[in-house]
Design a protein around this motif. Structure first.
Motif, PDB file in Angstrom:
ATOM      1  N   THR A 141     -18.109 -53.541   4.475  1.00  7.27           N
ATOM      2  CA  THR A 141     -18.017 -53.538   5.935  1.00  7.27           C
ATOM      3  C   THR A 141     -17.410 -54.824   6.481  1.00  7.27           C
ATOM      4  OG1 THR A 141     -20.301 -54.332   6.070  1.00  7.27           O
ATOM      5  CG2 THR A 141     -19.947 -51.950   6.228  1.00  7.27           C
ATOM      6  N   TYR A 198     -28.758 -43.030   5.508  1.00 13.05           N
ATOM      7  CA  TYR A 198     -28.259 -44.086   4.626  1.00 13.05           C
ATOM      8  C   TYR A 198     -27.482 -43.586   3.418  1.00 13.05           C
ATOM      9  CZ  TYR A 198     -31.802 -46.407   7.384  1.00 13.05           C
ATOM     10  OH  TYR A 198     -32.551 -46.859   8.428  1.00 13.05           O
ATOM     11  N   ASP A 199     -27.799 -42.398   2.916  1.00 16.32           N
ATOM     12  CA  ASP A 199     -27.230 -41.912   1.665  1.00 16.32           C
ATOM     13  C   ASP A 199     -26.791 -40.459   1.762  1.00 16.32           C
ATOM     14  OD1 ASP A 199     -27.875 -44.292   0.088  1.00 16.32           O
ATOM     15  OD2 ASP A 199     -29.958 -43.626   0.258  1.00 16.32           O
ATOM     16  N   GLN A 221     -25.877 -39.441  -6.045  1.00 17.38           N
ATOM     17  CA  GLN A 221     -26.300 -39.989  -4.761  1.00 17.38           C
ATOM     18  C   GLN A 221     -25.475 -41.239  -4.508  1.00 17.38           C
ATOM     19  OE1 GLN A 221     -30.478 -40.058  -6.038  1.00 17.38           O
ATOM     20  NE2 GLN A 221     -30.911 -38.865  -4.191  1.00 17.38           N
ATOM     21  N   MET A 222     -24.988 -41.369  -3.288  1.00 16.47           N
ATOM     22  CA  MET A 222     -24.148 -42.515  -2.966  1.00 16.47           C
ATOM     23  C   MET A 222     -24.302 -42.900  -1.501  1.00 16.47           C
ATOM     24  SD  MET A 222     -20.472 -40.504  -3.278  1.00 16.47           S
ATOM     25  CE  MET A 222     -19.649 -41.970  -3.727  1.00 16.47           C
ATOM     26  N   SER A 223     -23.824 -44.092  -1.188  1.00 23.13           N
ATOM     27  CA  SER A 223     -23.881 -44.565   0.196  1.00 23.13           C
ATOM     28  C   SER A 223     -22.867 -43.809   1.051  1.00 23.13           C
ATOM     29  CB  SER A 223     -23.564 -46.064   0.245  1.00 23.13           C
ATOM     30  OG  SER A 223     -22.196 -46.277  -0.069  1.00 23.13           O
ATOM     31  N   ILE A 224     -23.086 -43.843   2.342  1.00 21.11           N
ATOM     32  CA  ILE A 224     -22.142 -43.223   3.274  1.00 21.11           C
ATOM     33  C   ILE A 224     -20.765 -43.880   3.133  1.00 21.11           C
ATOM     34  CG2 ILE A 224     -21.599 -42.853   5.718  1.00 21.11           C
ATOM     35  CD1 ILE A 224     -23.931 -41.118   4.742  1.00 21.11           C
ATOM     36  N   GLU A 225     -20.732 -45.204   3.004  1.00 19.15           N
ATOM     37  CA  GLU A 225     -19.454 -45.914   2.834  1.00 19.15           C
ATOM     38  C   GLU A 225     -18.753 -45.483   1.551  1.00 19.15           C
ATOM     39  OE1 GLU A 225     -17.806 -47.804   5.043  1.00 19.15           O
ATOM     40  OE2 GLU A 225     -19.415 -47.210   6.385  1.00 19.15           O
ATOM     41  N   GLY A 226     -19.516 -45.316   0.469  1.00 24.51           N
ATOM     42  CA  GLY A 226     -18.925 -44.842  -0.781  1.00 24.51           C
ATOM     43  C   GLY A 226     -18.353 -43.444  -0.631  1.00 24.51           C
TER      44      GLY A 226
END
Length: 97
Positions: A14, A49-50, A70-75
């Motif tokens: 970010t 968050y995920d 499972q991953m982050s929103i950014e990922g």
């Protein structure tokens, strides 16, 4: 002749702008727990968050769950960009198929 498969890695921070690098630029090691499977059903769920992506296979007995990532929103945003590029390239390369 088909083009070779492309691999891209997304690094998303970010505080910096989004970057894409090729897998040739980073040392890669396969995990002992590496899983390769075929899926023809995908279930996606998210919380603030995920994101969870569940890969499944539809067969005569119903839906069999194969693997979950499972991953982050950014990922996921980076993955979405990469998948879009792969689909665009694939459609150009195999438009007659």
């Amino acid at each position: 002749m088909a083009k070779s498969a492309k691999s891209e890695l997304s690094t998303n921070n970010t505080q910096t702008k989004k970057e894409y690098i090729t897998s040739d630029e980073v040392s890669t090691k396969r995990s002992e727990n590496f899983l390769s499977t075929y899926a023809n059903v995908v279930k996606v769920s998210a919380n603030p968050y995920d994101v969870s992506i569940l890969f499944c296979s539809l067969n005569s007995d119903g839906i069999e769950e194969k693997a979950m990532i499972q991953m982050s929103i950014e990922g996921l945003k980076g993955l979405s960009d990469i998948i879009s590029n792969v689909i665009t390239d694939r459609d150009k390369d195999f438009s007659g198929v």
